[in-house]
Design a protein around this motif. Structure first.
Motif, PDB file in Angstrom:
ATOM      1  N   HIS A 142       0.922  -1.292  -0.103  1.00 23.68           N
ATOM      2  CA  HIS A 142      -0.004   0.142  -0.070  1.00 23.68           C
ATOM      3  C   HIS A 142       1.016   1.470  -0.119  1.00 23.68           C
ATOM      4  N   LYS A 143       1.873   1.264   0.898  1.00 22.18           N
ATOM      5  CA  LYS A 143       2.752   2.420   1.111  1.00 22.18           C
ATOM      6  C   LYS A 143       3.664   2.696  -0.375  1.00 22.18           C
ATOM      7  N   LEU A 144       4.012   1.512  -1.089  1.00 18.02           N
ATOM      8  CA  LEU A 144       4.902   1.856  -1.955  1.00 18.02           C
ATOM      9  C   LEU A 144       4.040   2.085  -3.292  1.00 18.02           C
ATOM     10  N   ALA A 145       2.911   1.669  -3.580  1.00 19.59           N
ATOM     11  CA  ALA A 145       2.017   1.966  -4.295  1.00 19.59           C
ATOM     12  C   ALA A 145       1.629   3.436  -4.262  1.00 19.59           C
ATOM     13  N   LEU A 146       1.254   3.860  -3.042  1.00 21.43           N
ATOM     14  CA  LEU A 146       1.082   5.361  -2.731  1.00 21.43           C
ATOM     15  C   LEU A 146       2.064   6.146  -3.159  1.00 21.43           C
ATOM     16  N   THR A 147       3.389   5.853  -2.876  1.00 19.98           N
ATOM     17  CA  THR A 147       4.596   6.482  -3.003  1.00 19.98           C
ATOM     18  C   THR A 147       4.827   6.727  -4.500  1.00 19.98           C
ATOM     19  N   VAL A 148       4.763   5.518  -5.029  1.00 13.11           N
ATOM     20  CA  VAL A 148       4.879   5.532  -6.673  1.00 13.11           C
ATOM     21  C   VAL A 148       3.888   6.554  -7.241  1.00 13.11           C
ATOM     22  N   ALA A 149       2.625   6.392  -6.949  1.00 14.32           N
ATOM     23  CA  ALA A 149       1.446   7.084  -7.362  1.00 14.32           C
ATOM     24  C   ALA A 149       1.694   8.826  -7.308  1.00 14.32           C
ATOM     25  N   ILE A 150       2.246   9.116  -5.992  1.00 15.14           N
ATOM     26  CA  ILE A 150       2.394  10.444  -5.754  1.00 15.14           C
ATOM     27  C   ILE A 150       3.487  11.088  -6.464  1.00 15.14           C
ATOM     28  N   GLY A 151       4.630  10.225  -6.344  1.00 18.10           N
ATOM     29  CA  GLY A 151       5.884  10.646  -7.242  1.00 18.10           C
ATOM     30  C   GLY A 151       5.783  10.796  -8.683  1.00 18.10           C
ATOM     31  N   THR A 152       4.873  10.065  -9.184  1.00 12.82           N
ATOM     32  CA  THR A 152       4.719  10.060 -10.786  1.00 12.82           C
ATOM     33  C   THR A 152       3.739  11.161 -11.045  1.00 12.82           C
ATOM     34  N   VAL A 153       2.711  11.493 -10.226  1.00 16.17           N
ATOM     35  CA  VAL A 153       1.876  12.689 -10.438  1.00 16.17           C
ATOM     36  C   VAL A 153       2.477  13.936 -10.465  1.00 16.17           C
ATOM     37  N   VAL A 154       3.104  13.976  -9.178  1.00 17.47           N
ATOM     38  CA  VAL A 154       3.882  15.068  -8.928  1.00 17.47           C
ATOM     39  C   VAL A 154       5.072  15.216  -9.944  1.00 17.47           C
ATOM     40  N   GLY A 155       5.624  14.351 -10.229  1.00 12.56           N
ATOM     41  CA  GLY A 155       6.845  14.471 -11.337  1.00 12.56           C
ATOM     42  C   GLY A 155       6.601  14.841 -12.657  1.00 12.56           C
ATOM     43  N   ILE A 156       5.320  14.775 -13.058  1.00 14.02           N
ATOM     44  CA  ILE A 156       4.897  15.378 -14.508  1.00 14.02           C
ATOM     45  C   ILE A 156       4.164  16.882 -14.435  1.00 14.02           C
ATOM     46  N   VAL A 157       4.188  17.343 -13.248  1.00 14.57           N
ATOM     47  CA  VAL A 157       3.531  18.627 -13.315  1.00 14.57           C
ATOM     48  C   VAL A 157       4.150  19.612 -14.257  1.00 14.57           C
ATOM     49  N   PRO A 158       3.806  20.330 -15.071  1.00 14.17           N
ATOM     50  CA  PRO A 158       4.182  21.262 -16.026  1.00 14.17           C
ATOM     51  C   PRO A 158       4.895  22.645 -15.591  1.00 14.17           C
ATOM     52  N   ALA A 159       5.384  22.726 -14.335  1.00 13.96           N
ATOM     53  CA  ALA A 159       6.073  23.975 -13.628  1.00 13.96           C
ATOM     54  C   ALA A 159       7.177  23.322 -13.070  1.00 13.96           C
ATOM     55  N   PHE A 160       8.213  23.867 -13.815  1.00 14.46           N
ATOM     56  CA  PHE A 160       9.626  23.182 -13.638  1.00 14.46           C
ATOM     57  C   PHE A 160      10.220  23.757 -12.264  1.00 14.46           C
ATOM     58  N   GLY A 161      11.099  22.975 -11.517  1.00 15.65           N
ATOM     59  CA  GLY A 161      11.404  23.359 -10.217  1.00 15.65           C
ATOM     60  C   GLY A 161      10.367  23.309  -8.972  1.00 15.65           C
ATOM     61  N   VAL A 162       9.112  22.603  -9.050  1.00 14.12           N
ATOM     62  CA  VAL A 162       8.624  22.512  -7.948  1.00 14.12           C
ATOM     63  C   VAL A 162       8.384  21.119  -7.619  1.00 14.12           C
ATOM     64  N   THR A 163       8.770  20.200  -8.262  1.00 12.09           N
ATOM     65  CA  THR A 163       8.375  18.880  -7.875  1.00 12.09           C
ATOM     66  C   THR A 163       8.983  18.264  -6.480  1.00 12.09           C
ATOM     67  N   THR A 164      10.345  18.795  -6.253  1.00  9.93           N
ATOM     68  CA  THR A 164      10.867  18.240  -5.172  1.00  9.93           C
ATOM     69  C   THR A 164       9.970  18.877  -3.686  1.00  9.93           C
ATOM     70  N   ILE A 165       9.857  20.097  -3.721  1.00 10.78           N
ATOM     71  CA  ILE A 165       9.138  20.714  -2.593  1.00 10.78           C
ATOM     72  C   ILE A 165       7.717  20.139  -2.584  1.00 10.78           C
ATOM     73  N   THR A 166       6.981  20.042  -3.632  1.00 10.47           N
ATOM     74  CA  THR A 166       5.607  19.423  -3.816  1.00 10.47           C
ATOM     75  C   THR A 166       5.781  18.093  -3.403  1.00 10.47           C
ATOM     76  N   SER A 167       6.345  17.230  -3.931  1.00  7.77           N
ATOM     77  CA  SER A 167       6.390  15.922  -3.369  1.00  7.77           C
ATOM     78  C   SER A 167       6.678  15.571  -2.018  1.00  7.77           C
ATOM     79  N   THR A 168       7.874  16.382  -1.471  1.00  6.65           N
ATOM     80  CA  THR A 168       8.247  16.414  -0.138  1.00  6.65           C
ATOM     81  C   THR A 168       6.950  16.786   0.747  1.00  6.65           C
ATOM     82  N   ALA A 169       6.064  17.746   0.451  1.00  2.00           N
ATOM     83  CA  ALA A 169       5.155  18.344   1.250  1.00  2.00           C
ATOM     84  C   ALA A 169       3.940  17.318   1.259  1.00  2.00           C
ATOM     85  N   ILE A 170       3.587  16.596   0.241  1.00  2.00           N
ATOM     86  CA  ILE A 170       2.618  15.678  -0.072  1.00  2.00           C
ATOM     87  C   ILE A 170       3.021  14.364   0.703  1.00  2.00           C
ATOM     88  N   ALA A 171       4.342  13.894   0.414  1.00  2.00           N
ATOM     89  CA  ALA A 171       4.922  12.640   1.212  1.00  2.00           C
ATOM     90  C   ALA A 171       4.577  12.751   2.652  1.00  2.00           C
TER      91      ALA A 171
END
Length: 164
Positions: free
Chosen positions: A30-59
């Motif tokens: 469950h945790k690994l599937a959630l981790t992959v889903a969050i990382g993938t969705v946040v990783g494709i946001v079309p705003a460069f430079g915000v993925t690290t902060i956003t994925s850290t906050a959501i995780a």
């Protein structure tokens, strides 16, 4: 040493080994599937430079492995480059910003004519792209989670719970 062996060694060391280390950390499917889903969705946001902060906050908010989430978001960043223009075009269509053209020649002409106006139009286009991504993020994440969960239930070893 051949070029192929150098490239193969690089991918094993930088891509495969970190993923295998994640699988061996004792994360539940469950945790690994959630981790992959969050990382993938946040990783494709079309705003460069915000993925690290956003994925850290959501995780952190969802109490999943922050390092693994950031790693997944970094691994999907080539998709971010491929999907940025489609998200921006979808946002332009959704919000009726049809006067914006995104060809290189037209953008160059916009910057030559009035660079402040060009930045304003491109900012609006990027904001429209992020909005289109935001509309699709939750459904994409849910589908990705539902696809990954059965896979990780099969792949991950069953942990023996301590009996009291």
């Amino acid at each position: 040493m051949s070029v192929f062996s150098v490239v193969s060694s690089f991918f094993k060391r930088r891509l495969l080994q970190p993923v295998l280390n994640l699988l061996q950390q004792g994360m539940t499917p469950h945790k690994l599937a959630l981790t992959v889903a969050i990382g993938t969705v946040v990783g494709i946001v079309p705003a460069f430079g915000v993925t690290t902060i956003t994925s850290t906050a959501i995780a952190a908010r969802l109490r999943v492995n922050i390092a693994a989430t950031v790693l997944v978001s970094y691994l999907v960043q080539p998709l971010q480059l491929l999907l940025a223009i489609p998200f921006i075009k979808a946002g332009i269509y959704l919000f009726g910003l049809s006067e914006l053209k995104l060809s290189f020649g037209e953008m160059s002409a916009m910057f030559r004519a009035d660079w402040l106006e060009a930045l304003n139009k491109l900012w609006k286009a990027n904001l429209a792209g992020v909005s289109a991504w935001a509309l699709l993020a939750l459904p994409m994440g849910g589908v990705l989670y539902l696809l990954m969960l059965p896979l990780f239930k099969v792949v991950l070893p069953v942990r023996q719970e301590a009996k009291v």
